[in-house]
Design an enzyme around this catalytic site. Sequence first.
Site, mmCIF file in Angstrom:
data_model
loop_
_atom_site.group_PDB
_atom_site.id
_atom_site.type_symbol
_atom_site.label_atom_id
_atom_site.label_comp_id
_atom_site.label_asym_id
_atom_site.label_seq_id
_atom_site.Cartn_x
_atom_site.Cartn_y
_atom_site.Cartn_z
ATOM 1 N N LYS A 99 0.818 -1.306 0.026
ATOM 2 C CA LYS A 99 -0.050 -0.391 0.024
ATOM 3 C C LYS A 99 1.203 1.455 0.388
ATOM 4 C CE LYS A 99 -4.625 -1.700 1.971
ATOM 5 N NZ LYS A 99 -4.568 -3.129 2.018
ATOM 6 N N GLU A 142 -10.913 6.936 4.459
ATOM 7 C CA GLU A 142 -11.280 6.769 5.115
ATOM 8 C C GLU A 142 -10.792 4.779 4.608
ATOM 9 O OE1 GLU A 142 -12.822 6.156 1.691
ATOM 10 O OE2 GLU A 142 -11.414 3.993 1.316
ATOM 11 N N SER A 185 2.190 -10.200 -0.304
ATOM 12 C CA SER A 185 1.509 -8.676 -0.681
ATOM 13 C C SER A 185 1.786 -7.944 0.760
ATOM 14 C CB SER A 185 -0.076 -8.032 -0.937
ATOM 15 O OG SER A 185 -0.813 -9.177 0.000
HETATM 16 C C1 LIG Z 1 -5.043 -3.733 1.659
HETATM 17 C C2 LIG Z 1 -4.130 -5.451 1.275
HETATM 18 C C3 LIG Z 1 -4.653 -5.870 0.716
HETATM 19 C C4 LIG Z 1 -5.909 -5.709 -0.388
HETATM 20 O O1 LIG Z 1 -6.335 -5.068 -1.299
HETATM 21 P P1 LIG Z 1 -5.424 -4.973 -2.882
HETATM 22 O O2 LIG Z 1 -6.266 -3.525 -3.956
HETATM 23 O O3 LIG Z 1 -6.499 -5.885 -3.340
HETATM 24 O O4 LIG Z 1 -4.225 -4.961 -3.069
HETATM 25 C C5 LIG Z 1 -4.430 -7.249 0.050
HETATM 26 N N1 LIG Z 1 -2.940 -7.488 0.925
HETATM 27 C C6 LIG Z 1 -2.007 -7.074 2.023
HETATM 28 C C7 LIG Z 1 -0.999 -6.831 2.851
HETATM 29 C C8 LIG Z 1 -3.314 -5.681 2.317
HETATM 30 O O5 LIG Z 1 -2.762 -5.136 3.992
#
Ligand SMILES: *Cc1c(COP(=O)(O)O)cnc(C)c1O
Length: 400
Positions: A94, A116, A382
């Site tokens: 993010k 938000e 992610s």
């Molecule tokens: C917020 C988040 C997601 C999901 O968000 P996407 O917009 O689908 O990428 C996935 N993995 C992590 C670690 C997150 O914090």
Amino acid sequence: MIANKFNILPSEEGFYGNYGGQFVDETLKEEFNRIYREFLHWKDNSDFNAELNYLLKNYAGRPSPVYFAGNLSEKYGCKIYLKREDLNHTGAHKINHSLGEALLAKKMGKTKLIAETGAGQHGVAIATAAAIMGLDCDIYMGEVDIEKEKPNVDRMRILGANIISVTNGTKTLKEAVDAAFSAYINEYKTAMYAIGSAVGPHPFPMIIEHFQSVIGREARAQFIEQTGALPQCVIACIGGGSNAIGLFNGFLEDETVDIYGVEPLGRGKNPGDNAASMTYGKDGIIHGFRCKLLQDSQGNPANAYSVASGLDYPGVGPKHCYLNQIGRVKYDLIDDNEAISAFYELSKTEGIIPALESSHAIAYGLKLAKSGRYKNMLINVSGRGDKDIQFVLQNKQIGI
Ligand SMILES: *Cc1c(COP(=O)(O)O)cnc(C)c1O
């Protein structure tokens, strides 16, 4: 290779095929079109990109590595590579789009970011980006979530953000989005709306996609450097779809690469038990854009659920809907228990504690590896799982 056969840009009105668009009132339309024009200008500006790239490298820690998970590979009989977005500053992907959005806001002369947050992950990334850019930051959050997500609320406050408690309705993310939007309508001359995924009205999906595409660009080059070839398949989890579209964009034009997006099946296929918008949703409009949407019998956005709170959004980004429609990406499901098993499997086998969101992608990768279909694969991790440790330990009955 035909350029941009699959990796399309949206139309002027923000449509990817039937999906996306800008379903907002006239005032916002005007402002969003202004943001669109500014974005088109700045995204190719060399000073802007030099500043952003400096921050991505020296502040956020990019490039994130691609790691060959040797222990897992041996155990599952497939060469498994992990893109390590968990190693970024603030612990997930993010930060990539948050820095981009904040820099764009600053270049446009805005003095505040409005956002938000549900679980607080997006709020922390935006509060971080606001701090480094010297911008004010208002984060709208449901009263229930403020109670539940105390560590992230504390983090945002330390970073200098104002947390605005939203006390109507279910007091969670949906109401927080509405409250943030209403506030933004009054403040758009000085503030920028900082969305948290590749969703929302045009141009936000394309802005988020642009700033997250660094994942796929890096990963493609790193994979080729390490193995001499492209991966046979790539895998990412889908909430709104920002980490996934960032990875996928690097490989869409490589037709030999199979691409998988993994949705949360939660507790099962009944309404309210999952957040599998692509699989169980119907075309509908939420938060100013058209997508595959989980809906109740009246056609209103339904409640979404997943053990991974970053995935429990009833809609999904418009480009994903398009890629699903044309069949370039396959969208499939992983449930809570499978995700939690993968959370432990990666932790115990490789010493990497993944976020529960990322655990969905890992679980799916391990399934594919076992099937023997692929000799190698690349999975996007992610984010890191520190935020999920308390929850997983308190819910031992699930999955293990
Ligand atoms: C917020 C988040 C997601 C999901 O968000 P996407 O917009 O689908 O990428 C996935 N993995 C992590 C670690 C997150 O914090």
